[in-house]
Design an enzyme around this catalytic site. Structure first.
Site, PDB file in Angstrom:
ATOM      1  N   CYS A  45       0.843  -1.216   0.000  1.00 37.21           N
ATOM      2  CA  CYS A  45       0.000   0.000   0.000  1.00 37.21           C
ATOM      3  C   CYS A  45       0.871   1.256   0.000  1.00 37.21           C
ATOM      4  CB  CYS A  45      -0.911   0.012   1.225  1.00 37.21           C
ATOM      5  SG  CYS A  45      -2.000  -1.406   1.320  1.00 37.21           S
TER       6      CYS A  45
HETATM    7  C1  BEZ Z   1       0.602  -4.676   1.854  1.00 34.42           C
HETATM    8  O1  BEZ Z   1       0.234  -3.548   1.589  1.00 34.42           O
HETATM    9  O2  BEZ Z   1       1.779  -4.991   1.805  1.00 34.42           O
HETATM   10  C2  BEZ Z   1      -0.400  -5.715   2.270  1.00 34.42           C
HETATM   11  C3  BEZ Z   1      -1.529  -5.354   2.980  1.00 34.42           C
HETATM   12  C4  BEZ Z   1      -2.452  -6.323   3.367  1.00 34.42           C
HETATM   13  C5  BEZ Z   1      -2.223  -7.653   3.006  1.00 34.42           C
HETATM   14  C6  BEZ Z   1      -1.113  -8.007   2.250  1.00 34.42           C
HETATM   15  C7  BEZ Z   1      -0.177  -7.017   1.879  1.00 34.42           C
END
Ligand code: BEZ
Length: 210
Positions: A45
């Site tokens: 994210c």
């Molecule tokens: C991420 O942004 O890295 C992430 C967020 C939730 C689940 C898996 C990855």
């Protein structure tokens, strides 16, 4: 209920990092890229929001406003903003909605419990100036999106809105386009000049000028 292409994007009022907004008023006259992410302070994210901040001038050139949403509170979004700036190289320059009640995420069907929990998956809605939904994408939590593709689709939508043409496989801005099957070849030549007929239903023409 899921949202289909051509539907009016649901309106809502929500708290964001830039204060309370009412979505349709906020985007008035512009296109919007409205996208969800699962959680603040997570790696994928952070790269996605950083990239969106870095691409702001590209979005602005196309009259597009961007807005993100997750179910985290606004204090969390504000605390995370510095990391987004560090990672993307540009300060956070668009709002993030704090959807703690999940009202917005549910209206846009962004929560897919089979994907692990009740946070939002990686949804994207491209919404036109008339508030019509023109494209939807849904990515799993583990896979970051390609924001160059999001810009490419906006370019394609803006070209195909401007003239009776479609874009072919792997089209990029500046490539030739396809004349609408509803238009005769004579009418296409009168309108576009150069038209190459490969099949009666497949006619190429240079990308019309904006
Ligand atoms: C991420 O942004 O890295 C992430 C967020 C939730 C689940 C898996 C990855």
């Amino acid at each position: 209920m899921s949202i289909r292409l051509g539907d009016v994007a649901p309106n809502f009022t929500a708290e964001t990092t830039e204060g309370a907004i009412t979505f349709h008023d906020w985007k008035q006259g512009a296109w919007a890229v409205f996208f969800s992410h699962p959680a603040d302070f997570t790696p994928v994210c952070t790269t996605e929001l950083g990239r969106t901040a870095a691409l702001q001038s590209e979005f602005a050139k196309r009259n597009v406003k961007t807005i993100a949403v997750s179910v985290d509170p606004v204090e969390s979004h504000r605390g995370w903003a510095g990391d987004i700036g560090d990672v993307g190289g540009t300060d956070l320059n668009f709002p993030i909605i704090a959807d703690e009640s999940r009202a917005v995420s549910e209206a846009y069907d962004m929560i897919h419990p089979g994907e692990g929990d009740t946070s939002t998956v990686r949804s994207v809605f491209i919404i036109d100036p008339n508030n019509k939904v023109r494209l939807t994408l849904t990515y799993p939590k583990s896979v970051g999106r390609n924001f160059n593709e999001i810009l490419r689709v906006i370019d394609a939508l803006q070209v195909t809105d401007s003239a009776p043409v479609s874009t072919p496989v792997d089209w990029k801005p500046g490539d030739r386009v396809i004349v609408s099957p509803a238009m005769s070849t004579d009418d296409a030549r009168a309108r576009f000049g150069e038209v190459e007929e490969v099949k009666p239903y497949l006619r190429w023409t240079p990308q019309p000028k904006a």
